[in-house]
Design a protein around this motif. Structure first.
Motif, PDB file in Angstrom:
ATOM      1  N   PHE A 107      33.052  27.877  62.448  1.00  0.00           N
ATOM      2  CA  PHE A 107      34.060  26.854  62.870  1.00  0.00           C
ATOM      3  C   PHE A 107      33.761  26.549  64.257  1.00  0.00           C
ATOM      4  O   PHE A 107      33.265  27.217  64.979  1.00  0.00           O
ATOM      5  N   GLU A 108      34.284  25.316  64.622  1.00  0.00           N
ATOM      6  CA  GLU A 108      33.898  24.685  65.883  1.00  0.00           C
ATOM      7  C   GLU A 108      34.716  25.352  67.055  1.00  0.00           C
ATOM      8  O   GLU A 108      34.153  25.843  68.103  1.00  0.00           O
ATOM      9  N   ILE A 109      35.990  26.151  66.648  1.00  0.00           N
ATOM     10  CA  ILE A 109      36.660  26.865  67.540  1.00  0.00           C
ATOM     11  C   ILE A 109      37.237  28.012  66.813  1.00  0.00           C
ATOM     12  O   ILE A 109      38.498  27.907  66.276  1.00  0.00           O
ATOM     13  N   PRO A 110      36.558  29.036  66.393  1.00  0.00           N
ATOM     14  CA  PRO A 110      37.049  30.299  65.645  1.00  0.00           C
ATOM     15  C   PRO A 110      38.303  30.818  66.208  1.00  0.00           C
ATOM     16  O   PRO A 110      38.414  31.021  67.581  1.00  0.00           O
ATOM     17  N   GLU A 111      39.252  31.333  65.627  1.00  0.00           N
ATOM     18  CA  GLU A 111      40.020  32.199  66.056  1.00  0.00           C
ATOM     19  C   GLU A 111      39.460  33.473  66.478  1.00  0.00           C
ATOM     20  O   GLU A 111      39.017  34.349  65.450  1.00  0.00           O
ATOM     21  N   ILE A 112      39.724  34.028  67.447  1.00  0.00           N
ATOM     22  CA  ILE A 112      39.120  35.381  67.803  1.00  0.00           C
ATOM     23  C   ILE A 112      40.182  35.687  69.010  1.00  0.00           C
ATOM     24  O   ILE A 112      40.426  35.228  70.244  1.00  0.00           O
ATOM     25  N   ILE A 113      41.168  36.552  68.633  1.00  0.00           N
ATOM     26  CA  ILE A 113      42.263  37.098  69.395  1.00  0.00           C
ATOM     27  C   ILE A 113      42.257  38.604  69.485  1.00  0.00           C
ATOM     28  O   ILE A 113      42.053  39.074  68.393  1.00  0.00           O
ATOM     29  N   SER A 114      42.716  39.238  70.356  1.00  0.00           N
ATOM     30  CA  SER A 114      42.924  40.727  70.287  1.00  0.00           C
ATOM     31  C   SER A 114      44.098  41.133  70.880  1.00  0.00           C
ATOM     32  O   SER A 114      44.723  40.404  71.783  1.00  0.00           O
ATOM     33  N   LEU A 115      44.479  42.262  70.440  1.00  0.00           N
ATOM     34  CA  LEU A 115      45.730  43.138  70.923  1.00  0.00           C
ATOM     35  C   LEU A 115      45.249  44.365  71.267  1.00  0.00           C
ATOM     36  O   LEU A 115      44.717  44.938  70.593  1.00  0.00           O
TER      37      LEU A 115
END
Length: 135
Positions: A107-115
Motif C-alpha cells: 500500500f502507498e500509505i498502509p495503516e500502522i497504528i498502535s495502542l
C-alpha cells in the motif's frame, strides 16, 4: 540544556520504567503495545506477519479474517475487503516495526497504528518481554 533534557526524556523514562519493573516485579502500563496493520489479502498478511516475526519485531501476530473497509482515498469513498494483523510487541519497537512494514507493504500509505497495553496476564506480558529482544 532544555533541548538536551527533552531529547533525553524518552531514554530516561525508559530506564526509569525498567528500574521500577525490576525492583517491584510489577508490570508498567504501556511497556508493550498492540499494532494494527491492514493488508490487501491473506497472502500479503501472511508474508508481512512472517517478515515481522523473522526480524523479531513481535512476539505474536494474529491474522484476522476479511473485513469490509470504507474509507476516503484521494477524495473518493472507497470500499474494499482487508485482512487485519494484530501485532504484540514492546512499545519501544513500534518505530522500528512501522518503518520496516512501510518498507515492505504494497500500500502507498498502509495503516500502522498502535495502542499501549494497559494491563493483562502478567505471565503473557512477561513472555512478550522475553520474546522480543531489547533495543
Amino acid at each position: 540544556v532544555v533541548t538536551l533534557s527533552l531529547l533525553m526524556y524518552p531514554v530516561l523514562r525508559s530506564l526509569a520504567l525498567q528500574l521500577h519493573s525490576a525492583i517491584t516485579g510489577s508490570y508498567v502500563s504501556g511497556t508493550h503495545s498492540i499494532a494494527f496493520i491492514n493488508c490487501l489479502n491473506e497472502q500479503i498478511a501472511k508474508d508481512i506477519a512472517r517478515a515481522i516475526m523473522d526480524k523479531k519485531l513481535a512476539a505474536y501476530v494474529n491474522i484476522l479474517p476479511k473485513s469490509l473497509a470504507l474509507y476516503f482515498w484521494k477524495g473518493e469513498l472507497e470500499e474494499s475487503t482487508e485482512i487485519l494483523l494484530l501485532v504484540k510487541t514492546r512499545t519501544s519497537k513500534i518505530g522500528e516495526l512501522s518503518n520496516y512494514v512501510r518498507s515492505i507493504h504494497p500500500f502507498e500509505i498502509p495503516e500502522i497504528i498502535s495502542l499501549p497495553i494497559d494491563q493483562g496476564n502478567p505471565l503473557y506480558l512477561k513472555w512478550i518481554e522475553e520474546s522480543v529482544p531489547r533495543d
